[in-house]
Design a protein around this motif. Structure first.
Motif, PDB file in Angstrom:
ATOM      1  N   LEU A   7       0.826  -1.192   0.000  1.00 12.61           N
ATOM      2  CA  LEU A   7       0.000   0.000   0.000  1.00 12.61           C
ATOM      3  C   LEU A   7       0.869   1.254   0.000  1.00 12.61           C
ATOM      4  CD1 LEU A   7      -2.571  -1.017   2.778  1.00 12.61           C
ATOM      5  CD2 LEU A   7      -2.783  -1.291   0.314  1.00 12.61           C
ATOM      6  N   ALA A   8       0.383   2.306  -0.634  1.00  9.65           N
ATOM      7  CA  ALA A   8       1.027   3.611  -0.544  1.00  9.65           C
ATOM      8  C   ALA A   8       0.427   4.322   0.653  1.00  9.65           C
ATOM      9  CB  ALA A   8       0.774   4.411  -1.818  1.00  9.65           C
ATOM     10  N   GLY A   9       1.256   4.800   1.560  1.00  5.96           N
ATOM     11  CA  GLY A   9       0.775   5.453   2.766  1.00  5.96           C
ATOM     12  C   GLY A   9       0.929   6.958   2.691  1.00  5.96           C
ATOM     13  N   VAL A  10      -0.117   7.656   3.113  1.00  4.14           N
ATOM     14  CA  VAL A  10      -0.097   9.106   3.217  1.00  4.14           C
ATOM     15  C   VAL A  10      -0.558   9.445   4.625  1.00  4.14           C
ATOM     16  CG1 VAL A  10      -1.128  11.263   2.400  1.00  4.14           C
ATOM     17  CG2 VAL A  10      -0.608   9.437   0.765  1.00  4.14           C
ATOM     18  N   ARG A  11       0.217  10.277   5.344  1.00  7.54           N
ATOM     19  CA  ARG A  11      -0.167  10.677   6.693  1.00  7.54           C
ATOM     20  C   ARG A  11      -0.846  12.037   6.644  1.00  7.54           C
ATOM     21  NH1 ARG A  11       1.322   8.727  11.299  1.00  7.54           N
ATOM     22  NH2 ARG A  11       3.262   7.838  10.475  1.00  7.54           N
ATOM     23  N   TYR A  12      -2.026  12.106   7.244  1.00  8.28           N
ATOM     24  CA  TYR A  12      -2.715  13.374   7.436  1.00  8.28           C
ATOM     25  C   TYR A  12      -2.794  13.633   8.929  1.00  8.28           C
ATOM     26  CZ  TYR A  12      -4.649  14.730   2.845  1.00  8.28           C
ATOM     27  OH  TYR A  12      -4.835  15.188   1.565  1.00  8.28           O
ATOM     28  N   ARG A  73      -2.265  16.918  -1.511  1.00 13.39           N
ATOM     29  CA  ARG A  73      -3.579  16.333  -1.239  1.00 13.39           C
ATOM     30  C   ARG A  73      -3.621  14.913  -1.757  1.00 13.39           C
ATOM     31  NH1 ARG A  73      -4.607  20.946  -4.989  1.00 13.39           N
ATOM     32  NH2 ARG A  73      -4.256  20.169  -7.074  1.00 13.39           N
ATOM     33  N   ILE A  74      -4.629  14.164  -1.274  1.00 12.08           N
ATOM     34  CA  ILE A  74      -4.861  12.865  -1.879  1.00 12.08           C
ATOM     35  C   ILE A  74      -5.708  13.095  -3.126  1.00 12.08           C
ATOM     36  CG2 ILE A  74      -4.572  11.550   0.237  1.00 12.08           C
ATOM     37  CD1 ILE A  74      -7.617  11.195   0.305  1.00 12.08           C
ATOM     38  N   HIS A  75      -5.533  12.223  -4.091  1.00  8.64           N
ATOM     39  CA  HIS A  75      -6.130  12.366  -5.416  1.00  8.64           C
ATOM     40  C   HIS A  75      -7.002  11.135  -5.627  1.00  8.64           C
ATOM     41  CE1 HIS A  75      -5.601  11.739  -9.882  1.00  8.64           C
ATOM     42  NE2 HIS A  75      -5.890  13.019  -9.880  1.00  8.64           N
ATOM     43  N   PRO A 114     -12.465  17.141   7.674  1.00  8.37           N
ATOM     44  CA  PRO A 114     -12.789  17.919   8.869  1.00  8.37           C
ATOM     45  C   PRO A 114     -11.596  18.656   9.491  1.00  8.37           C
ATOM     46  CG  PRO A 114     -13.939  15.832   8.943  1.00  8.37           C
ATOM     47  CD  PRO A 114     -12.986  15.769   7.766  1.00  8.37           C
ATOM     48  N   ALA A 115     -10.367  18.230   9.215  1.00  9.61           N
ATOM     49  CA  ALA A 115      -9.182  18.900   9.765  1.00  9.61           C
ATOM     50  C   ALA A 115      -8.584  19.916   8.799  1.00  9.61           C
ATOM     51  CB  ALA A 115      -8.131  17.855  10.141  1.00  9.61           C
ATOM     52  N   GLY A 116      -9.181  20.081   7.615  1.00  5.58           N
ATOM     53  CA  GLY A 116      -8.669  21.037   6.645  1.00  5.58           C
ATOM     54  C   GLY A 116      -7.695  20.461   5.633  1.00  5.58           C
ATOM     55  N   ASN A 117      -7.460  19.146   5.648  1.00  3.61           N
ATOM     56  CA  ASN A 117      -6.591  18.515   4.655  1.00  3.61           C
ATOM     57  C   ASN A 117      -7.305  18.466   3.317  1.00  3.61           C
ATOM     58  OD1 ASN A 117      -4.333  17.672   6.402  1.00  3.61           O
ATOM     59  ND2 ASN A 117      -5.900  16.405   7.371  1.00  3.61           N
ATOM     60  N   LEU A 118      -6.535  18.647   2.246  1.00  2.00           N
ATOM     61  CA  LEU A 118      -7.119  18.682   0.918  1.00  2.00           C
ATOM     62  C   LEU A 118      -7.401  17.299   0.344  1.00  2.00           C
ATOM     63  CD1 LEU A 118      -4.980  21.487  -0.735  1.00  2.00           C
ATOM     64  CD2 LEU A 118      -7.401  21.607  -0.146  1.00  2.00           C
ATOM     65  N   VAL A 119      -8.513  17.214  -0.347  1.00  2.00           N
ATOM     66  CA  VAL A 119      -8.906  16.027  -1.109  1.00  2.00           C
ATOM     67  C   VAL A 119      -9.254  16.519  -2.509  1.00  2.00           C
ATOM     68  CG1 VAL A 119     -10.602  14.166  -1.342  1.00  2.00           C
ATOM     69  CG2 VAL A 119      -9.865  14.894   0.942  1.00  2.00           C
ATOM     70  N   GLU A 120      -8.695  15.869  -3.514  1.00  2.00           N
ATOM     71  CA  GLU A 120      -9.003  16.199  -4.904  1.00  2.00           C
ATOM     72  C   GLU A 120      -9.808  15.065  -5.508  1.00  2.00           C
ATOM     73  OE1 GLU A 120      -6.706  16.280  -9.149  1.00  2.00           O
ATOM     74  OE2 GLU A 120      -5.664  17.200  -7.451  1.00  2.00           O
TER      75      GLU A 120
END
Length: 125
Positions: A7-12, A73-75, A114-120
Motif C-alpha cells: 500500500l502507498a501510505g499518506v499521513r494526514y 492532497r490525496i487524489h 474535517p481537519a482542513g486537509n485537501l482532497v481532490e
C-alpha cells in the motif's frame, strides 16, 4: 492489522481522529484498517493507506507546529465528477473549495476533510 507492504501510505494530521474516519469511510469508500482513536487510525481504499494522526500520535508530535499544510492532497479518481459532487452535497459535505475546473487531463474539484486537509476528486478526460 493488514500488512501495509503493498500500500502507498499518506499521513494526514487531524484534530479529531473519529471525525476523520467517519468522513473518509462514509463519503469515499475507505475501510478501517486500524482504529486507535483518539490518537490514530488508518483507513484503506485500494492501494492507498491513509494514516490519520491525532494530536496525541507520534506522527503529529514529530511535526513542527509552524509547518504549513501546503497544497499537497490525496487524489481520488471518480467516474462522474458531477454525480460525486451532488452525492457529497446531499450527504452534507460543504467544504468544497470553488467550482470544478477542467484541464487537459480531465476535471477536478477540491474539498477539505474535517481537519482542513485537501482532497481532490478527479475525473479523467
Amino acid at each position: 492489522m493488514t500488512a501495509p507492504t503493498q500500500l502507498a501510505g499518506v499521513r494526514y494530521l487531524v484534530d479529531d481522529v473519529a471525525a476523520a474516519v467517519a468522513f473518509y469511510t462514509a463519503h469515499f469508500g475507505f475501510t478501517v484498517n486500524v482504529d486507535a482513536a483518539p490518537a490514530f487510525a488508518d483507513v484503506v481504499r485500494g492501494p492507498l493507506r491513509l494514516l490519520l494522526s491525532g494530536p496525541a500520535s507520534s506522527g503529529a508530535r514529530a511535526t513542527p507546529r509552524d509547518t504549513a499544510a501546503g497544497r499537497n492532497r490525496i487524489h481520488l479518481i471518480v467516474d462522474d465528477l458531477d454525480a460525486e459532487i451532488a452525492r457529497l452535497r446531499a450527504a452534507g459535505v460543504s467544504s468544497f473549495l470553488g467550482d470544478a475546473v477542467t484541464g487537459p487531463g480531465g476535471r477536478q474539484i477540491l474539498l477539505t476533510d474535517p481537519a482542513g486537509n485537501l482532497v481532490e476528486l478527479f475525473q479523467p478526460a
